[in-house]
Design a protein around this motif. Structure first.
Motif, PDB file in Angstrom:
ATOM      1  N   MET A   1       0.580  -0.966  -0.150  1.00  0.00           N
ATOM      2  CA  MET A   1       0.517  -0.418   1.515  1.00  0.00           C
ATOM      3  C   MET A   1       1.716  -1.367   2.699  1.00  0.00           C
ATOM      4  O   MET A   1       1.875  -2.735   2.582  1.00  0.00           O
ATOM      5  CB  MET A   1      -0.952  -1.448   1.899  1.00  0.00           C
ATOM      6  N   LYS A   2       2.623  -0.500   3.119  1.00  0.00           N
ATOM      7  CA  LYS A   2       2.871  -1.200   3.914  1.00  0.00           C
ATOM      8  C   LYS A   2       3.145  -1.688   4.872  1.00  0.00           C
ATOM      9  O   LYS A   2       1.794  -1.592   5.825  1.00  0.00           O
ATOM     10  CB  LYS A   2       4.346   0.270   4.793  1.00  0.00           C
ATOM     11  N   PRO A   3       3.568  -3.180   5.313  1.00  0.00           N
ATOM     12  CA  PRO A   3       3.132  -3.695   6.975  1.00  0.00           C
ATOM     13  C   PRO A   3       2.611  -2.837   7.727  1.00  0.00           C
ATOM     14  O   PRO A   3       1.314  -3.578   8.375  1.00  0.00           O
ATOM     15  CB  PRO A   3       4.784  -4.838   6.475  1.00  0.00           C
ATOM     16  N   GLN A   4       3.812  -2.082   8.162  1.00  0.00           N
ATOM     17  CA  GLN A   4       3.507  -1.792   9.385  1.00  0.00           C
ATOM     18  C   GLN A   4       2.203  -1.112   9.517  1.00  0.00           C
ATOM     19  O   GLN A   4       0.798  -0.892   9.880  1.00  0.00           O
ATOM     20  CB  GLN A   4       4.660  -0.686   9.717  1.00  0.00           C
ATOM     21  N   LYS A   5       2.252  -0.120   8.219  1.00  0.00           N
ATOM     22  CA  LYS A   5       0.867   0.657   8.247  1.00  0.00           C
ATOM     23  C   LYS A   5      -0.407   0.046   8.016  1.00  0.00           C
ATOM     24  O   LYS A   5      -1.643   0.066   8.265  1.00  0.00           O
ATOM     25  CB  LYS A   5       0.645   1.843   6.736  1.00  0.00           C
ATOM     26  N   LEU A  61       4.158 -10.120   5.512  1.00  0.00           N
ATOM     27  CA  LEU A  61       4.013  -9.731   6.827  1.00  0.00           C
ATOM     28  C   LEU A  61       5.177 -11.150   7.371  1.00  0.00           C
ATOM     29  O   LEU A  61       6.061 -10.906   8.088  1.00  0.00           O
ATOM     30  CB  LEU A  61       2.499  -9.911   7.680  1.00  0.00           C
ATOM     31  N   ILE A  62       4.952 -11.847   6.253  1.00  0.00           N
ATOM     32  CA  ILE A  62       5.806 -13.411   6.059  1.00  0.00           C
ATOM     33  C   ILE A  62       6.237 -13.541   5.673  1.00  0.00           C
ATOM     34  O   ILE A  62       6.120 -13.134   4.295  1.00  0.00           O
ATOM     35  CB  ILE A  62       4.749 -14.217   7.149  1.00  0.00           C
ATOM     36  N   ILE A  63       7.505 -14.697   5.532  1.00  0.00           N
ATOM     37  CA  ILE A  63       7.989 -14.982   4.487  1.00  0.00           C
ATOM     38  C   ILE A  63       8.448 -16.284   5.022  1.00  0.00           C
ATOM     39  O   ILE A  63       7.750 -17.078   5.954  1.00  0.00           O
ATOM     40  CB  ILE A  63       9.756 -14.591   5.090  1.00  0.00           C
TER      41      ILE A  63
END
Length: 142
Positions: A1-5, A61-63
């Motif tokens: 799932m895409k992070p924003q979604k 969502l994070i790196i």
């Protein structure tokens, strides 16, 4: 799932996870620094922090940035300098190499130059992350 979604759907987004995202906004922090900031907000469970970091890393969502053996975490979403897939950091060290400062650098043409290089013509590039380590120049520029 895409992070924003993932965020918009609110699935599995606990108060502790939201607090972690807030702590990382516009900052590069180590695990210890994140824990200290979250403790001030009442979130003191280390296992929860480990699990949340893993969840965020797994969901882009994070790196994680490894700088001389020390891991720093950076928000890969809603960051004005980059998205998760294009990342350029410059680490500026003081004369004694203590207390590095991590800066975001936004030059999309660097990513375009890399992607268009002939060595990559047979590949679909998933992401580009660049870490530049520097210290103040000892030579005066004219």
């Amino acid at each position: 799932m895409k992070p924003q979604k993932l965020i918009e759907s609110n699935k599995r987004f606990t108060k502790a996870r939201r607090a972690l995202l807030e702590v990382l906004k516009d900052r590069h922090l180590t695990f210890k620094e994140i824990y200290e900031e979250l403790s001030k907000k009442g979130y003191t469970n280390i296992s929860t922090l480990y699990n949340n970091l893993k969840f965020f890393l797994d969901n882009n969502l994070i790196i994680e940035i490894n700088l001389d053996g020390v891991k720093y975490y950076d928000l890969g979403l809603d960051n004005p300098f980059h998205d998760h897939d294009s990342h350029l950091h410059m680490v500026i060290k003081d004369e004694d190499h203590y207390n590095p400062t991590i800066k975001e650098i936004d030059y999309p043409e660097i990513y375009d130059a890399i992607k268009s290089h002939p060595v990559f013509k047979h590949y679909d590039i998933e992401y580009i992350r660049i870490l530049v380590s520097a210290s103040p120049s000892k030579h005066k520029h004219k």
